[in-house]
Scaffold this motif. Structure first.
Motif, PDB file in Angstrom:
ATOM      1  N   SER A 172       0.835  -1.205   0.000  1.00 54.31           N
ATOM      2  CA  SER A 172       0.000   0.000   0.000  1.00 54.31           C
ATOM      3  C   SER A 172       0.867   1.251   0.000  1.00 54.31           C
ATOM      4  O   SER A 172       1.943   1.292   0.602  1.00 54.31           O
ATOM      5  CB  SER A 172      -0.914   0.005   1.228  1.00 54.31           C
ATOM      6  OG  SER A 172      -0.153   0.020   2.417  1.00 54.31           O
ATOM      7  N   PRO A 173       0.410   2.303  -0.687  1.00 54.63           N
ATOM      8  CA  PRO A 173       1.145   3.577  -0.683  1.00 54.63           C
ATOM      9  C   PRO A 173       1.202   4.146   0.728  1.00 54.63           C
ATOM     10  O   PRO A 173       0.369   3.808   1.586  1.00 54.63           O
ATOM     11  CB  PRO A 173       0.293   4.459  -1.604  1.00 54.63           C
ATOM     12  CG  PRO A 173      -0.550   3.519  -2.408  1.00 54.63           C
ATOM     13  CD  PRO A 173      -0.798   2.344  -1.513  1.00 54.63           C
ATOM     14  N   PRO A 174       2.155   5.022   1.011  1.00 57.42           N
ATOM     15  CA  PRO A 174       2.260   5.628   2.340  1.00 57.42           C
ATOM     16  C   PRO A 174       0.953   6.322   2.738  1.00 57.42           C
ATOM     17  O   PRO A 174       0.381   7.087   1.968  1.00 57.42           O
ATOM     18  CB  PRO A 174       3.390   6.648   2.172  1.00 57.42           C
ATOM     19  CG  PRO A 174       4.212   6.102   1.052  1.00 57.42           C
ATOM     20  CD  PRO A 174       3.242   5.459   0.117  1.00 57.42           C
ATOM     21  N   GLY A 175       0.463   6.017   3.930  1.00 49.43           N
ATOM     22  CA  GLY A 175      -0.748   6.630   4.446  1.00 49.43           C
ATOM     23  C   GLY A 175      -2.029   5.962   4.001  1.00 49.43           C
ATOM     24  O   GLY A 175      -3.105   6.282   4.495  1.00 49.43           O
ATOM     25  N   ALA A 176      -1.953   5.032   3.049  1.00 47.80           N
ATOM     26  CA  ALA A 176      -3.145   4.360   2.536  1.00 47.80           C
ATOM     27  C   ALA A 176      -3.289   2.979   3.158  1.00 47.80           C
ATOM     28  O   ALA A 176      -2.322   2.394   3.646  1.00 47.80           O
ATOM     29  CB  ALA A 176      -3.068   4.241   1.020  1.00 47.80           C
ATOM     30  N   SER A 177      -4.514   2.466   3.134  1.00 52.65           N
ATOM     31  CA  SER A 177      -4.752   1.088   3.565  1.00 52.65           C
ATOM     32  C   SER A 177      -4.992   0.244   2.324  1.00 52.65           C
ATOM     33  O   SER A 177      -5.322   0.772   1.255  1.00 52.65           O
ATOM     34  CB  SER A 177      -5.966   1.008   4.501  1.00 52.65           C
ATOM     35  OG  SER A 177      -7.148   1.404   3.822  1.00 52.65           O
ATOM     36  N   ILE A 178      -4.809  -1.053   2.458  1.00 48.09           N
ATOM     37  CA  ILE A 178      -4.993  -1.918   1.307  1.00 48.09           C
ATOM     38  C   ILE A 178      -5.810  -3.149   1.691  1.00 48.09           C
ATOM     39  O   ILE A 178      -5.669  -3.678   2.800  1.00 48.09           O
ATOM     40  CB  ILE A 178      -3.629  -2.336   0.707  1.00 48.09           C
ATOM     41  CG1 ILE A 178      -3.836  -3.101  -0.619  1.00 48.09           C
ATOM     42  CG2 ILE A 178      -2.829  -3.171   1.682  1.00 48.09           C
ATOM     43  CD1 ILE A 178      -2.577  -3.247  -1.433  1.00 48.09           C
ATOM     44  N   HIS A 179      -6.687  -3.545   0.802  1.00 49.04           N
ATOM     45  CA  HIS A 179      -7.508  -4.747   0.962  1.00 49.04           C
ATOM     46  C   HIS A 179      -7.274  -5.569  -0.297  1.00 49.04           C
ATOM     47  O   HIS A 179      -7.380  -5.053  -1.416  1.00 49.04           O
ATOM     48  CB  HIS A 179      -8.981  -4.375   1.118  1.00 49.04           C
ATOM     49  CG  HIS A 179      -9.211  -3.373   2.203  1.00 49.04           C
ATOM     50  ND1 HIS A 179      -9.519  -3.725   3.498  1.00 49.04           N
ATOM     51  CD2 HIS A 179      -9.137  -2.012   2.180  1.00 49.04           C
ATOM     52  CE1 HIS A 179      -9.637  -2.639   4.232  1.00 49.04           C
ATOM     53  NE2 HIS A 179      -9.413  -1.590   3.452  1.00 49.04           N
ATOM     54  N   LYS A 180      -6.947  -6.844  -0.124  1.00 51.08           N
ATOM     55  CA  LYS A 180      -6.549  -7.623  -1.295  1.00 51.08           C
ATOM     56  C   LYS A 180      -6.834  -9.097  -1.092  1.00 51.08           C
ATOM     57  O   LYS A 180      -7.119  -9.565   0.009  1.00 51.08           O
ATOM     58  CB  LYS A 180      -5.058  -7.420  -1.569  1.00 51.08           C
ATOM     59  CG  LYS A 180      -4.148  -7.801  -0.405  1.00 51.08           C
ATOM     60  CD  LYS A 180      -2.692  -7.461  -0.713  1.00 51.08           C
ATOM     61  CE  LYS A 180      -1.793  -7.782   0.486  1.00 51.08           C
ATOM     62  NZ  LYS A 180      -0.370  -7.471   0.183  1.00 51.08           N
ATOM     63  N   GLY A 181      -6.756  -9.836  -2.202  1.00 49.24           N
ATOM     64  CA  GLY A 181      -6.957 -11.271  -2.159  1.00 49.24           C
ATOM     65  C   GLY A 181      -6.587 -11.874  -3.498  1.00 49.24           C
ATOM     66  O   GLY A 181      -6.311 -11.160  -4.469  1.00 49.24           O
ATOM     67  N   GLY A 182      -6.568 -13.192  -3.550  1.00 54.78           N
ATOM     68  CA  GLY A 182      -6.210 -13.865  -4.790  1.00 54.78           C
ATOM     69  C   GLY A 182      -6.765 -15.268  -4.831  1.00 54.78           C
ATOM     70  O   GLY A 182      -7.230 -15.815  -3.818  1.00 54.78           O
ATOM     71  N   GLY A 186      -3.328 -18.793  -7.958  1.00 54.62           N
ATOM     72  CA  GLY A 186      -2.492 -17.653  -8.309  1.00 54.62           C
ATOM     73  C   GLY A 186      -2.655 -17.122  -9.710  1.00 54.62           C
ATOM     74  O   GLY A 186      -1.741 -16.492 -10.245  1.00 54.62           O
ATOM     75  N   THR A 187      -3.826 -17.321 -10.339  1.00 56.57           N
ATOM     76  CA  THR A 187      -4.026 -16.816 -11.704  1.00 56.57           C
ATOM     77  C   THR A 187      -4.927 -15.584 -11.769  1.00 56.57           C
ATOM     78  O   THR A 187      -5.139 -15.027 -12.841  1.00 56.57           O
ATOM     79  CB  THR A 187      -4.612 -17.908 -12.616  1.00 56.57           C
ATOM     80  OG1 THR A 187      -5.902 -18.315 -12.109  1.00 56.57           O
ATOM     81  CG2 THR A 187      -3.684 -19.118 -12.683  1.00 56.57           C
ATOM     82  N   LEU A 188      -5.490 -15.163 -10.641  1.00 54.15           N
ATOM     83  CA  LEU A 188      -6.338 -13.970 -10.593  1.00 54.15           C
ATOM     84  C   LEU A 188      -6.199 -13.350  -9.215  1.00 54.15           C
ATOM     85  O   LEU A 188      -6.245 -14.065  -8.202  1.00 54.15           O
ATOM     86  CB  LEU A 188      -7.801 -14.348 -10.847  1.00 54.15           C
ATOM     87  CG  LEU A 188      -8.832 -13.204 -10.807  1.00 54.15           C
ATOM     88  CD1 LEU A 188      -8.642 -12.267 -12.003  1.00 54.15           C
ATOM     89  CD2 LEU A 188     -10.260 -13.766 -10.803  1.00 54.15           C
TER      90      LEU A 188
END
Length: 225
Positions: A172-182, A186-188
């Motif tokens: 995540s960029p400085p100061g930002a939060s990140i939400h993610k998954g896959g 591992g193809t998407l």
């Protein structure tokens, strides 16, 4: 378990009689993409919203750790349990589906409409559960000035199963939060970065057999409401 045991026995028998038969049964034991099932789930989700209530449907189809944006990121189940169903539910239709090779993850994008005449788009990430059904793990969207044009058919695309390699790790960029998954294979993958002003960037990437391709990139401006 009984079905799996039968397939395994057939696969072993096929191995003795030739590799082509073994390959056929081996494919039955391998998780595969079923974008049509994702579409059916999305349509059932939309139908339930009309029949039983908007937030009731959202609660029923969300995982326990699903995230949504109101506009700040929140645990969906925690936020939804405090909401009452509106008198008229929003309507929506899927336009596109991207699926991992193994079908463990899919992303849908489509259009929504409210009874007051406003319209917009949505992006939903669907994760296959242990029972084989899909539930959503991320949902977001925004308004649009002009309604999206509905395609003649729902477009589907499946990630390549060849030469798989996991994508680069997203920080995540400085100061930002990140939400993610896959996906499991591992193809998407997907991620949402949220800035302090609550603007966000939504990205989905798919493996095409030789490189990672961005299939979805959306930017949502800061919204004080």
């Amino acid at each position: 378990m009984r079905f799996a045991a039968v397939l395994l026995a057939l696969a072993l028998a096929g191995c003795a009689s030739g590799s082509s038969r073994y390959d056929r049964y081996a494919r039955l034991l391998t998780p595969t993409a079923t974008p049509s099932k994702v579409v059916a789930t999305e349509l059932a989700f939309a139908r339930m919203a009309q029949e039983k209530g908007q937030w009731t449907a959202f609660r029923d189809y969300a995982t326990g750790d699903a995230v949504m944006f109101v506009p700040e990121p929140v645990n969906a189940q925690e936020w939804l349990k405090k909401q009452s169903d509106p008198a008229e539910a929003v309507k929506w239709q899927p336009h596109e589906v991207w699926s991992s090779c193994d079908g463990s993850l899919a992303v849908t994008r489509g259009a929504w409409q409210r009874s007051n005449g406003t319209s917009g788009y949505f992006t939903t990430v669907w994760q296959r559960q242990k029972n084989g059904e899909y539930k959503w793990v991320m949902d977001q969207g925004d308004m649009v000035a002009e309604p999206l044009v509905e395609p003649d058919f729902i477009r589907t695309k499946i990630a390549s199963c060849d030469g798989k390699q996991f994508p680069a790790v997203i920080v995540s960029p400085p100061g930002a939060s990140i939400h993610k998954g896959g996906s499991d294979d591992g193809t998407l993958d997907w991620y949402v970065t949220v800035e302090p002003d609550r603007s966000r960037r939504v990205v989905a990437r798919m493996w095409d057999g030789s490189a990672w391709q961005f299939v979805l990139r959306e930017s949502i401006d800061a919204n004080p409401s």
